[in-house]
Design a protein around this motif. Structure first.
Motif, PDB file in Angstrom:
ATOM      1  N   ASP A 224     -27.197  -5.314 -17.936  1.00  0.00           N
ATOM      2  CA  ASP A 224     -26.860  -5.694 -16.571  1.00  0.00           C
ATOM      3  C   ASP A 224     -25.358  -5.901 -16.544  1.00  0.00           C
ATOM      4  OD1 ASP A 224     -26.485  -6.688 -14.062  1.00  0.00           O
ATOM      5  OD2 ASP A 224     -27.736  -8.468 -14.319  1.00  0.00           O
ATOM      6  N   THR A 227     -23.251  -8.912 -15.285  1.00  0.00           N
ATOM      7  CA  THR A 227     -23.266 -10.170 -16.048  1.00  0.00           C
ATOM      8  C   THR A 227     -22.804  -9.975 -17.489  1.00  0.00           C
ATOM      9  OG1 THR A 227     -25.591  -9.901 -16.730  1.00  0.00           O
ATOM     10  CG2 THR A 227     -25.186 -11.015 -14.639  1.00  0.00           C
ATOM     11  N   ARG A 230     -19.258 -12.676 -20.339  1.00  0.00           N
ATOM     12  CA  ARG A 230     -19.830 -14.026 -20.337  1.00  0.00           C
ATOM     13  C   ARG A 230     -19.054 -14.964 -21.260  1.00  0.00           C
ATOM     14  NH1 ARG A 230     -25.591 -13.996 -21.068  1.00  0.00           N
ATOM     15  NH2 ARG A 230     -25.578 -12.434 -19.428  1.00  0.00           N
ATOM     16  N   ASP A 233     -20.344 -18.144 -23.747  1.00  0.00           N
ATOM     17  CA  ASP A 233     -21.797 -18.075 -23.885  1.00  0.00           C
ATOM     18  C   ASP A 233     -22.163 -17.858 -25.350  1.00  0.00           C
ATOM     19  OD1 ASP A 233     -24.249 -17.468 -21.739  1.00  0.00           O
ATOM     20  OD2 ASP A 233     -24.598 -16.646 -23.738  1.00  0.00           O
ATOM     21  N   ASP A 235     -24.286 -15.955 -26.334  1.00  0.00           N
ATOM     22  CA  ASP A 235     -24.617 -14.538 -26.469  1.00  0.00           C
ATOM     23  C   ASP A 235     -23.435 -13.623 -26.138  1.00  0.00           C
ATOM     24  OD1 ASP A 235     -26.442 -12.467 -27.006  1.00  0.00           O
ATOM     25  OD2 ASP A 235     -26.917 -12.235 -24.876  1.00  0.00           O
ATOM     26  N   ARG A 236     -22.239 -14.156 -26.063  1.00  0.00           N
ATOM     27  CA  ARG A 236     -21.062 -13.327 -25.735  1.00  0.00           C
ATOM     28  C   ARG A 236     -20.810 -12.327 -26.861  1.00  0.00           C
ATOM     29  NH1 ARG A 236     -19.395 -17.916 -28.172  1.00  0.00           N
ATOM     30  NH2 ARG A 236     -17.630 -17.791 -29.631  1.00  0.00           N
ATOM     31  N   ASN A 374     -21.615 -15.817 -15.279  1.00  0.00           N
ATOM     32  CA  ASN A 374     -22.518 -15.197 -16.257  1.00  0.00           C
ATOM     33  C   ASN A 374     -22.817 -16.070 -17.465  1.00  0.00           C
ATOM     34  OD1 ASN A 374     -22.132 -12.931 -14.560  1.00  0.00           O
ATOM     35  ND2 ASN A 374     -20.420 -12.241 -15.819  1.00  0.00           N
ATOM     36  N   LEU A 375     -22.292 -17.281 -17.488  1.00  0.00           N
ATOM     37  CA  LEU A 375     -22.566 -18.192 -18.601  1.00  0.00           C
ATOM     38  C   LEU A 375     -23.947 -18.804 -18.402  1.00  0.00           C
ATOM     39  CD1 LEU A 375     -21.883 -19.872 -21.079  1.00  0.00           C
ATOM     40  CD2 LEU A 375     -20.435 -21.322 -19.654  1.00  0.00           C
ATOM     41  N   GLU A 376     -24.868 -18.443 -19.285  1.00  0.00           N
ATOM     42  CA  GLU A 376     -26.243 -18.933 -19.200  1.00  0.00           C
ATOM     43  C   GLU A 376     -26.553 -19.976 -20.265  1.00  0.00           C
ATOM     44  OE1 GLU A 376     -28.364 -18.162 -16.872  1.00  0.00           O
ATOM     45  OE2 GLU A 376     -27.106 -16.658 -15.880  1.00  0.00           O
ATOM     46  N   SER A 377     -26.078 -19.726 -21.489  1.00  0.00           N
ATOM     47  CA  SER A 377     -26.365 -20.623 -22.616  1.00  0.00           C
ATOM     48  C   SER A 377     -25.056 -20.963 -23.317  1.00  0.00           C
ATOM     49  CB  SER A 377     -27.330 -19.954 -23.601  1.00  0.00           C
ATOM     50  OG  SER A 377     -28.524 -19.571 -22.959  1.00  0.00           O
ATOM     51  N   PHE A 388     -20.042 -24.110 -15.168  1.00  0.00           N
ATOM     52  CA  PHE A 388     -20.831 -22.889 -15.028  1.00  0.00           C
ATOM     53  C   PHE A 388     -21.978 -23.116 -14.060  1.00  0.00           C
ATOM     54  CE2 PHE A 388     -23.056 -25.215 -18.227  1.00  0.00           C
ATOM     55  CZ  PHE A 388     -24.352 -24.738 -18.312  1.00  0.00           C
ATOM     56  N   LYS A 389     -22.641 -22.044 -13.713  1.00  0.00           N
ATOM     57  CA  LYS A 389     -23.720 -22.027 -12.708  1.00  0.00           C
ATOM     58  C   LYS A 389     -23.179 -22.199 -11.285  1.00  0.00           C
ATOM     59  CE  LYS A 389     -27.326 -21.717 -15.511  1.00  0.00           C
ATOM     60  NZ  LYS A 389     -28.196 -20.511 -15.545  1.00  0.00           N
TER      61      LYS A 389
END
Length: 418
Positions: A224, A227, A230, A233, A235-236, A374-377, A388-389
């Motif tokens: 995606d 996103t 990030r 994150d 997962d970056r 795009n920062l989720e974790s 974030f969010k």
């Protein structure tokens, strides 16, 4: 032989007023559109960038719906590389918003300092193909003035009749921040009364983006793309390349107040340093970056505990985000609210620091920190207060904007609210 001093002598605080701003980013042409999307935390990365067609890493944060003809004479426009076009549109907006009248200023005391790392990359690559495919007689006689990195600054000076110093800073991805810092020094030294400053870059050409891809610096997660970038994150895994420009108009604070200017924020401190570590990787402990950050604090006469906000370099690469986080924690602690706008607009290299300087000024002016898109974790090892969010309303009086580049180039601006 005596050793150099370990601590620079203290200098009197000097505030450079930001009285005009302009932006051209993947988030929009103009400050209003760019800032609106940054505040919303809406990513802009996408495939289908025409200039990158046919290469595996054909994704970027590109400026769309860009028509410079309203600001640049059509006869001149075709003589300009895209990097200069972006700069001129941002500069037009910045000077217009400053309220300065070029017919009444002393043009000999108006300077230009622009960050640019690559110059006219698209022109160079296109004309190289012409040389190989059609021969030397078909190469454009405008090749050199279109590709030279100094031409963005040169054309800004021509647009506004600025006769003062016209300079380009090339400190890789710190170039835009270095430019603003040097512009402030021209005011401080008394050489200039007004400086038009910022950064521009148009690096979305196949050879350059392929080069970054071969280095494994680009984001690998592409399921995606909106996103993909990030910062901070867990997962970056790399940055998204971008193009863009941002320009700020700086004046001495007392001069801006005397003419009743609308002051957006003050550039109150600047620091620069080198890692002396590696060509492309940052010092893992961020020691070079720390020198620049501490220098900016010292220049402004501000304590580390007074910093409310950090607009981070935040490229979303594993090494950069980790090194930057260590620097922030060690110098500023966990108090400042941190964000990176690269989740929205990607990494525009030499233009990034200028774009982030404008974003930092707007944050201080409006009291609203945009979220890190795009920062989720959040990476638990970074231990930062990352926004974030959603954005965050704050009463921020002091903020820093970090920029770091290949070659171990570090530059930090400290901005204060008016």
């Amino acid at each position: 032989m005596s050793r150099p001093p370990t601590t620079a002598p203290a200098r009197t605080r000097f505030d450079a007023a930001i009285t005009g701003v302009g932006m051209v980013t993947a988030a929009g042409v103009g400050v209003e559109k760019s800032w609106e999307r940054m505040r919303a935390g809406a990513g802009t990365a996408a495939t289908g960038v025409p200039a990158l067609a046919g290469i595996p890493a054909g994704f970027a944060c590109a400026v769309t719906d860009f028509d410079p003809s309203g600001f640049i004479d059509r006869k001149q426009m075709w003589r300009l590389d895209r990097s200069s076009q972006l700069a001129l549109v941002a500069a037009h907006e910045a000077v217009t918003s400053s309220g300065l009248d070029r017919d009444s200023w002393d043009a000999t005391r108006v300077g230009v300092v622009l960050g640019n790392g690559i110059g006219g990359a698209a022109t160079w690559e296109k004309q190289h193909h012409v040389l190989l495919e059609r021969g030397p007689r078909k190469v454009s006689p405008l090749l050199i003035p279109m590709l030279s990195p100094n031409m963005g600054a040169g054309y800004i000076s021509m647009m506004f009749g600025a006769l003062g110093p016209s300079l380009v800073t090339a400190t890789a991805c710190a170039s835009g921040t270095t430019a603003v810092g040097m512009a402030r020094e021209l005011l401080r030294s008394g050489v200039c009364d007004v400086v038009i400053t910022g950064g521009t870059e148009a690096p979305l050409v196949p050879s350059l983006i392929t080069g970054f891809s071969q280095m494994r610096a680009l984001a690998g997660r592409r399921d995606d793309l909106s996103t993909t970038s990030r910062p901070f994150d867990a997962d970056r895994n790399g940055f998204v390349p971008a193009e863009g420009a941002a320009v700020l108009v700086l004046e001495r604070a007392e001069d801006a107040r005397a003419r009743g200017a609308d002051i957006r924020a003050m550039v109150s401190g600047y620091g620069a340093s080198a890692d002396a570590h590696h060509a492309t990787a940052p010092d893992p402990d961020g020691r070079g970056a720390e020198l620049a950050l501490r220098a900016a604090l010292r220049d402004a006469g501000v304590g580390a505990d007074e910093v409310d906000h950090v607009n981070a370099h935040g490229t979303a690469t594993l090494l950069n985000d980790a090194a930057e986080a260590r620097t922030i924690r060690r110098v500023l602690g966990k108090r400042p609210a941190v964000t990176s706008v690269k989740g929205v607009v990607g990494h525009s290299l030499a233009a990034a620091g200028a774009i982030e300087a404008v974003a930092t000024a707007l944050t201080l002016e409006e009291g609203r920190i945009p979220p890190t898109a795009n920062l989720e974790s959040p990476d638990p090892e970074l231990e930062l207060d990352v926004v974030f969010k959603a954005g965050r309303d704050v009463r921020a009086e002091v903020a820093v904007s970090n920029s770091f580049g290949f070659g171990g180039q570090n530059a930090v601006l400290l901005l204060t609210a008016t």
